[in-house]
Enzyme design. Structure first.
Site: not given
Ligand code: G3P
Length: 216
Positions: A83
């Site tokens: 990634k």
């Molecule tokens: O895959 C990306 C994710 O981990 C981000 O999620 O909820 O932290 O915006 P969030």
């Protein structure tokens, strides 16, 4: 639509893998920190639980550093997907790694133009962050819609991996638009099975079954 789980918690990954619904796993530095585990060790363990791609994110911000870290990460297992962030160095790294046959997930995508660049760099996955887009007053679903349109216009094979998913409506909308993959926290995936009428229906069937006095 493929389902990835967005976590580095082994217990949750095992539980979801056992359902047969899990197609892969995504992690990021924040999720690794939350797990409290050693990065390489926990990634290796995750890769042994699921057959599908397991995204492991580089920490370096420069191309050379990313390449060096990718070398370490891709030795962990065959299903590791590197990634990289959506920067010029990230795209350069994506191009170099995918030319070698390594799977690359380009993350932190917030515009359709960024997604176009990732496809041109040969990304296996593009990760548009829906929830964070919504949080900032934009429509995350418009982003998914635009990327779908552009990728279809040019028959790009990069898979749209909808990320930063916060609830079931995000999942539903992504499926309607045709995102290839969605990655969500374990609680969101588990929540998809719940429906008040399903619970009520089971309750009713069980009560009526008890009246028959039969057993199976
Ligand atoms: O895959 C990306 C994710 O981990 C981000 O999620 O909820 O932290 O915006 P969030």
């Amino acid at each position: 639509m493929k389902f990835f789980v967005d976590t580095a918690e082994i217990k949750d990954i095992k539980e979801l893998a056992a359902t047969g619904l899990l197609d892969g796993v995504t992690t990021n530095p924040s999720l690794i920190a939350k797990s409290g585990r050693d990065f390489l060790e926990v990634t290796k363990e995750i890769c042994s639980i699921v057959d599908g791609p397991v995204s492991a994110e580089v920490i370096a911000l420069d191309h050379e550093g990313m390449m060096r870290e990718a070398e370490i990460l891709r030795k962990i297992a065959d299903n590791v997907c590197i990634k990289v962030p959506l920067t010029i160095d990230g795209l350069k790294t994506c191009k170099a790694l995918t030319s070698d046959g390594t799977k690359v997930n380009v993350t932190l995508c917030f515009s359709a133009n960024q997604a176009l660049l990732a496809a041109k760099a040969g990304a296996s996955f593009i990760s548009p962050f829906i929830g964070r887009h919504d949080d900032n007053g934009f429509d995350g679903m418009d982003l998914i819609r635009d990327i779908r349109l552009i990728y279809d216009n040019y028959a790009y094979e990069t898979e749209i991996l909808a990320a930063s998913i916060r609830h079931g409506v995000h999942v539903l909308e992504c499926a309607r638009i045709g995102a290839d993959v969605m990655t969500a926290p374990p609680a969101v995936i588990k929540g998809l099975v719940k429906h008040v009428l399903t619970d009520k229906g089971i309750e009713g069937f069980m009560a009526d079954w008890a009246k028959t006095g039969q057993s199976l």
